[in-house]
Design a protein around this motif. Sequence first.
Motif, mmCIF file in Angstrom:
data_model
loop_
_atom_site.group_PDB
_atom_site.id
_atom_site.type_symbol
_atom_site.label_atom_id
_atom_site.label_comp_id
_atom_site.label_asym_id
_atom_site.label_seq_id
_atom_site.Cartn_x
_atom_site.Cartn_y
_atom_site.Cartn_z
ATOM 1 N N THR A 24 0.542 -1.138 0.519
ATOM 2 C CA THR A 24 0.284 0.042 -0.385
ATOM 3 C C THR A 24 1.012 1.274 0.153
ATOM 4 O O THR A 24 0.336 2.520 -0.160
ATOM 5 N N GLN A 25 2.088 1.058 0.347
ATOM 6 C CA GLN A 25 3.407 2.056 0.473
ATOM 7 C C GLN A 25 2.969 3.087 -1.330
ATOM 8 O O GLN A 25 3.311 2.220 -2.213
ATOM 9 N N THR A 26 2.892 4.423 -1.774
ATOM 10 C CA THR A 26 3.077 4.548 -2.165
ATOM 11 C C THR A 26 4.618 4.765 -3.127
ATOM 12 O O THR A 26 5.523 4.724 -2.229
ATOM 13 N N GLU A 27 5.125 6.112 -4.197
ATOM 14 C CA GLU A 27 6.084 5.961 -4.671
ATOM 15 C C GLU A 27 6.857 6.910 -3.794
ATOM 16 O O GLU A 27 7.951 6.442 -3.469
ATOM 17 N N ASP A 28 6.538 8.093 -3.560
ATOM 18 C CA ASP A 28 7.200 9.381 -2.425
ATOM 19 C C ASP A 28 7.627 8.237 -1.374
ATOM 20 O O ASP A 28 8.251 8.778 -0.910
ATOM 21 N N ASP A 29 6.286 7.621 -0.621
ATOM 22 C CA ASP A 29 6.757 6.916 0.346
ATOM 23 C C ASP A 29 8.154 6.220 0.631
ATOM 24 O O ASP A 29 8.986 6.163 1.331
ATOM 25 N N LEU A 31 10.295 6.084 -1.582
ATOM 26 C CA LEU A 31 11.611 7.515 -1.909
ATOM 27 C C LEU A 31 12.422 7.385 -0.632
ATOM 28 O O LEU A 31 13.503 7.405 -0.539
ATOM 29 N N ALA A 32 10.916 7.487 0.206
ATOM 30 C CA ALA A 32 11.598 8.630 1.822
ATOM 31 C C ALA A 32 11.851 7.585 2.307
ATOM 32 O O ALA A 32 12.978 7.434 2.976
ATOM 33 N N GLU A 33 11.701 6.345 2.173
ATOM 34 C CA GLU A 33 11.818 4.535 3.080
ATOM 35 C C GLU A 33 13.559 4.624 2.570
ATOM 36 O O GLU A 33 14.156 4.697 3.781
ATOM 37 N N ASP A 34 13.029 4.844 1.577
ATOM 38 C CA ASP A 34 14.707 4.561 0.845
ATOM 39 C C ASP A 34 16.162 5.057 1.384
ATOM 40 O O ASP A 34 17.351 5.228 1.424
ATOM 41 N N GLU A 35 15.737 6.606 0.907
ATOM 42 C CA GLU A 35 16.514 8.195 1.416
ATOM 43 C C GLU A 35 17.073 7.866 2.966
ATOM 44 O O GLU A 35 17.956 7.901 3.154
ATOM 45 N N ALA A 36 15.883 7.443 3.805
ATOM 46 C CA ALA A 36 16.028 7.843 4.919
ATOM 47 C C ALA A 36 16.773 6.738 5.594
ATOM 48 O O ALA A 36 17.829 6.498 6.708
ATOM 49 N N ALA A 37 17.644 5.815 4.877
ATOM 50 C CA ALA A 37 17.661 4.606 5.489
ATOM 51 C C ALA A 37 19.602 4.931 4.797
ATOM 52 O O ALA A 37 21.188 4.700 5.744
ATOM 53 N N PHE A 38 19.576 6.004 4.237
ATOM 54 C CA PHE A 38 21.097 6.911 3.866
ATOM 55 C C PHE A 38 21.819 7.021 4.883
ATOM 56 O O PHE A 38 22.526 7.798 5.008
ATOM 57 N N GLU A 39 20.534 7.698 5.839
ATOM 58 C CA GLU A 39 21.325 8.781 6.453
ATOM 59 C C GLU A 39 21.065 7.886 8.403
ATOM 60 O O GLU A 39 21.037 9.039 9.820
ATOM 61 N N ILE A 40 21.056 6.935 8.583
ATOM 62 C CA ILE A 40 20.664 6.592 9.915
ATOM 63 C C ILE A 40 22.456 6.839 10.334
ATOM 64 O O ILE A 40 23.189 5.799 9.917
ATOM 65 N N ASP A 41 23.009 6.864 11.450
ATOM 66 C CA ASP A 41 23.982 6.704 12.147
ATOM 67 C C ASP A 41 24.422 5.688 12.973
ATOM 68 O O ASP A 41 24.043 4.868 12.547
ATOM 69 N N GLY A 42 25.870 5.968 12.128
ATOM 70 C CA GLY A 42 26.622 4.345 12.616
ATOM 71 C C GLY A 42 26.120 3.532 12.436
ATOM 72 O O GLY A 42 26.944 1.962 11.634
#
Length: 66
Positions: A24-29, A31-42
């Motif tokens: 049920t995830q939109t394409e925008d959601d 993409l945001a989830e994928d991009e957030a993975a690159f910003e996890i500290d550590g």
Amino acid sequence: MKENTFPPGWDSKRVSKVLAHYETQTEDDALAEDEAAFEIDGQTMIEVPTELVPAIRKLLARHKAA
């Protein structure tokens, strides 16, 4: 027919919940989830040749166990 087996801590209810999330995830959601993975500290995201993945998984398992 082979019986389904799940990793520790998983069951059919949890699998269904994850599937429902991604179906049920939109394409925008997504993409945001994928991009957030690159910003996890550590953590670092890198691209590696597929044939190296099994060796990397073994290294990660040893690191986690240490």
